[in-house]
Design an enzyme around this catalytic site. Sequence first.
Site, PDB file in Angstrom:
ATOM      1  N   SER A 233       0.880  -1.219  -0.026  1.00 51.72           N
ATOM      2  CA  SER A 233       0.163  -0.071   0.012  1.00 51.72           C
ATOM      3  C   SER A 233       0.747   1.207   0.014  1.00 51.72           C
ATOM      4  O   SER A 233       1.560   1.529  -0.803  1.00 51.72           O
ATOM      5  CB  SER A 233      -0.791  -0.013   1.107  1.00 51.72           C
ATOM      6  OG  SER A 233      -2.123   0.676   0.778  1.00 51.72           O
TER       7      SER A 233
ATOM      8  N   HIS B 172      -7.751  -5.678   1.338  1.00 52.84           N
ATOM      9  CA  HIS B 172      -6.462  -4.886   1.066  1.00 52.84           C
ATOM     10  C   HIS B 172      -5.505  -5.119   2.191  1.00 52.84           C
ATOM     11  O   HIS B 172      -5.817  -4.913   3.374  1.00 52.84           O
ATOM     12  CB  HIS B 172      -7.020  -3.420   1.281  1.00 52.84           C
ATOM     13  CG  HIS B 172      -5.779  -2.551   1.192  1.00 52.84           C
ATOM     14  ND1 HIS B 172      -5.176  -2.032   0.181  1.00 52.84           N
ATOM     15  CD2 HIS B 172      -5.207  -1.971   2.322  1.00 52.84           C
ATOM     16  CE1 HIS B 172      -4.282  -1.297   0.424  1.00 52.84           C
ATOM     17  NE2 HIS B 172      -4.219  -1.034   1.745  1.00 52.84           N
TER      18      HIS B 172
END
Length: 388
Positions: free
Chosen positions: A225, A367
Amino acid sequence: VISALSIKAQRPATTNYDEAKVPVYTLPEVLKTGSGKAIKSAKAWEKLRRPEVLELFAENIYGPIPKDFDEIKFSLKNEDRNSMNGKAHLKEVLIEVFRNHKRIAINLTLFIPNNAKSPSPAFLLINNRGKENTDPTRLVKSEFWPAEVLIESGYAIAAIHVSDMAPDDKNEFMNGVLQLYPEQLNANNGMRAIAAWGWGASRVMDYFETDPQIDAKRVAITGHSRGGKASLWAAANDQRFALCISNCSGNTGAALARRQFGERVKVINTAFPHWFNTNYKKYNDHEELLPVDQHMLISLIAPRPVYATNASEDLWADPKGTFLSLKNAENVYGLYGKKSKLPEVAPGLNTPITEPPLAYHNREGKHDLRVYDWKQFIRFADNYYRKK
Ligand code: GCU
């Protein structure tokens, strides 16, 4: 779709998750210089275009990763030759860097396989989550950094925490690397947190080059990320990294900006004003004016392999835009005779393409960075190193 809607509920109304609403866009040409000269060889790319593209990213988005400092020192703070039941050698190394009478310190945690017959290839994670994820005592084990899995596979595994380089806070980020480079802080095109994290990764490379147990020519830089945005910028700047892995990095990471799908430049600049330079704010609501797009960031890493990933429930990071970014970097790898193994359209869920030079998967789920992802990264590195 359900998860896309639930994500949407927490995000600004301008966020688009509808493929039909992706604007028609034209990507800036990678293989044409600013003055319009076509690039047809790796030599011309390296001499004329690559420096130009690197400079455009530094100037308009990330700020540079400065290379100058006065001194660097490495000290072994702790070691255990018999960690992981004798399978690994733990080293906790303090990296101190000095410039203009200021000092910063980076804490490196490193495990090296004990059964290695030659210097070990390594993965280095830029850790943007809690420090417990990279526990040197191994009392806490986390899928985010599954050190035992890497050791079993014959890789050294290392981690640094973002807070040592730039605390991840808009009021605190300057209390780290930027103390060494105050001129960067004052410049509109200066480095901010993401570049500072990448800078730290390069200091670990400096250390690796001194450690005979590590094969510094086979180091993969990895991040998830926001950490994955930093891993790309680090690899673009520091060609000593042999491989780059960018997990769920999304906007201003591996995903194309011009698709305006999921997270947008304005949204990221508003929520995280300390990640990118001041110039980048000019592109809020104007992705189409950027002189680059993220396929060019991947191109900067060529001919070294890049692996980018997504997760099915993470539309915020634009899986399709990530795949397209890799696809649009293929021609630069082509200049080096490296033929991409990516299919024409994005593969289905849980269908990793782990052949270099350009690798991709879209994992089912959220995620995150998980053992599943790491296992694919190991295959990718195995595939690459075996072939070299
Ligand atoms: C936020 C941010 C993303 C980032 C992510 C993360 O969602 O908008 O750009 O990648 O945090 O770092 O987990």
